[in-house]
Motif scaffolding. Structure first.
Motif, PDB file in Angstrom:
ATOM      1  N   PHE A 114       0.795  -1.235   0.000  1.00 43.09           N
ATOM      2  CA  PHE A 114       0.000   0.000   0.000  1.00 43.09           C
ATOM      3  C   PHE A 114       0.824   1.281   0.000  1.00 43.09           C
ATOM      4  CE2 PHE A 114      -2.693  -3.226   2.107  1.00 43.09           C
ATOM      5  CZ  PHE A 114      -3.800  -3.163   1.265  1.00 43.09           C
ATOM      6  N   ALA A 115       2.110   1.202   0.307  1.00 43.57           N
ATOM      7  CA  ALA A 115       2.936   2.412   0.392  1.00 43.57           C
ATOM      8  C   ALA A 115       4.339   2.104  -0.152  1.00 43.57           C
ATOM      9  CB  ALA A 115       3.005   2.897   1.840  1.00 43.57           C
ATOM     10  N   PRO A 116       4.409   1.731  -1.449  1.00 39.80           N
ATOM     11  CA  PRO A 116       5.680   1.242  -2.004  1.00 39.80           C
ATOM     12  C   PRO A 116       6.803   2.270  -2.007  1.00 39.80           C
ATOM     13  CG  PRO A 116       4.006   1.438  -3.724  1.00 39.80           C
ATOM     14  CD  PRO A 116       3.300   1.638  -2.424  1.00 39.80           C
TER      15      PRO A 116
ATOM     16  N   GLU B   8       6.527   8.211  10.223  1.00 41.68           N
ATOM     17  CA  GLU B   8       6.033   9.246   9.310  1.00 41.68           C
ATOM     18  C   GLU B   8       4.509   9.352   9.352  1.00 41.68           C
ATOM     19  OE1 GLU B   8       7.552   9.886   5.520  1.00 41.68           O
ATOM     20  OE2 GLU B   8       9.616   9.332   6.056  1.00 41.68           O
ATOM     21  N   GLU B   9       4.055  10.588   9.357  1.00 42.30           N
ATOM     22  CA  GLU B   9       2.621  10.855   9.408  1.00 42.30           C
ATOM     23  C   GLU B   9       1.906  10.221   8.202  1.00 42.30           C
ATOM     24  OE1 GLU B   9       1.001  12.088  11.922  1.00 42.30           O
ATOM     25  OE2 GLU B   9      -0.879  11.845  10.800  1.00 42.30           O
TER      26      GLU B   9
ATOM     27  N   THR C 197      -1.218   7.673   8.138  1.00 44.91           N
ATOM     28  CA  THR C 197      -2.466   8.046   7.470  1.00 44.91           C
ATOM     29  C   THR C 197      -2.905   6.931   6.518  1.00 44.91           C
ATOM     30  OG1 THR C 197      -1.885  10.382   7.601  1.00 44.91           O
ATOM     31  CG2 THR C 197      -3.522   9.781   5.955  1.00 44.91           C
ATOM     32  N   THR C 198      -1.947   6.415   5.741  1.00 42.75           N
ATOM     33  CA  THR C 198      -2.284   5.324   4.811  1.00 42.75           C
ATOM     34  C   THR C 198      -2.724   4.089   5.584  1.00 42.75           C
ATOM     35  OG1 THR C 198      -0.611   6.208   3.305  1.00 42.75           O
ATOM     36  CG2 THR C 198      -1.430   3.999   2.832  1.00 42.75           C
ATOM     37  N   LEU C 199      -2.023   3.794   6.669  1.00 47.02           N
ATOM     38  CA  LEU C 199      -2.358   2.622   7.481  1.00 47.02           C
ATOM     39  C   LEU C 199      -3.776   2.739   8.054  1.00 47.02           C
ATOM     40  CD1 LEU C 199      -1.618  -0.033   8.852  1.00 47.02           C
ATOM     41  CD2 LEU C 199      -0.277   1.248  10.529  1.00 47.02           C
ATOM     42  N   ARG C 200      -4.118   3.920   8.551  1.00 44.51           N
ATOM     43  CA  ARG C 200      -5.474   4.108   9.088  1.00 44.51           C
ATOM     44  C   ARG C 200      -6.524   3.961   7.989  1.00 44.51           C
ATOM     45  NH1 ARG C 200      -3.200   8.384  12.395  1.00 44.51           N
ATOM     46  NH2 ARG C 200      -4.059   9.913  10.957  1.00 44.51           N
ATOM     47  N   ALA C 201      -6.223   4.526   6.821  1.00 49.33           N
ATOM     48  CA  ALA C 201      -7.189   4.457   5.710  1.00 49.33           C
ATOM     49  C   ALA C 201      -7.387   3.011   5.243  1.00 49.33           C
ATOM     50  CB  ALA C 201      -6.711   5.335   4.554  1.00 49.33           C
TER      51      ALA C 201
END
Ligand SMILES: [Zn+2]
Length: 242
Positions: free
Chosen positions: A195-197, A223-224, A228-232
């Motif tokens: 999800f965050a390559p 990192e913020e 944010t990506t993890l929460r989404a």
């Protein structure tokens, strides 16, 4: 469909409710021979030329997942899953061939429909074995697959609906193994592969990559944007229908 049947399977001990996607750093018959020499298999092998090769019947328990964990299932993911190997010389660090993705999409859709597989249970090998496996790799087109109804993606604005700031808890909600601090770190990196390559360190030496699956630096976890990506993503997994 071409067949190259491998003998590395036995009988399933549970029903099929997962789809596991892999990458293999060889092409065509050589990839099948490589799996054979390692005494592993999968159900299908997709070459870069767009060929689909059947390696084992779907009712068989093909040996592709190994020791793994996903959403509370902590052993025998082979019994639970269909496995697809996708040829990629860079082991998923460079874009996959369009021809194989065009083959992969209808194959996945057919399997998901046939076994009624929940979108949360469409996973990469690195998702279920984050301490051991880097495939299908940071270049794997998960977003495109999700747009085709295969697995889940996320919308950044939904991060606000998931105020939890504990990375381990959020990874656990998605399905990752978070039972030890080492598992949490490896799962966070597997999450990035998918999800965050932008946080994934590329390794031109594929052999080295398979031996050193995790980086030394996990600074991205502070990192913020990562959180944010993890929460989404956690929101997507929690709200998707099972
Ligand atoms: Zn694999």
């Amino acid at each position: 469909m071409k067949e190259y049947l491998l003998p590395h399977y036995d009988e399933r001990r549970s029903g099929i409710d997962m789809l596991v996607l892999h990458a293999v750093a060889h092409e065509g018959n050589e990839a099948a021979q490589c799996l054979d020499s390692l005494k592993v298999s999968a159900h299908y092998l997709l070459t870069s030329e767009g060929e689909t090769i059947k390696l084992a019947a779907e009712e068989c328990r093909a040996w592709h997942a190994g020791v793994g964990y996903w959403r509370g299932v902590d052993n025998d993911l082979n019994s639970h899953s269909i496995g697809i190997e996708i040829c990629s010389p860079s082991l998923g660090q460079e874009p996959f061939a369009e021809a194989q993705i065009e083959n992969l999409i209808p194959l996945c859709r057919k399997i998901i429909r046939k076994y009624n597989i929940a979108p949360q249970n469409v996973v990469g090998h690195s998702d279920i074995a984050p301490q051991r496996k880097p495939d299908p790799g940071a270049a794997f087109p998960w977003k495109r697959l999700a747009e085709e109804g295969i697995g889940l993606w996320y919308q950044t604005e939904n991060a606000l609906k998931m105020p939890d700031d504990n990375a381990a808890e959020l990874l656990g909600l998605i399905g990752y193994d978070t039972r030890t601090p080492e598992a949490v770190r490896a799962s966070a990196y597997a999450f990035c592969r998918r999800f965050a390559p932008q946080y994934v360190v590329l390794d031109a030496d594929v052999h080295h990559l398979t031996e050193h699956v995790l980086p030394d630096d996990f600074g991205f976890m502070k990192e913020e944007k990562f959180m944010t990506t993890l929460r989404a993503v956690a929101y997507s997994y929690q709200t998707a229908l099972v």
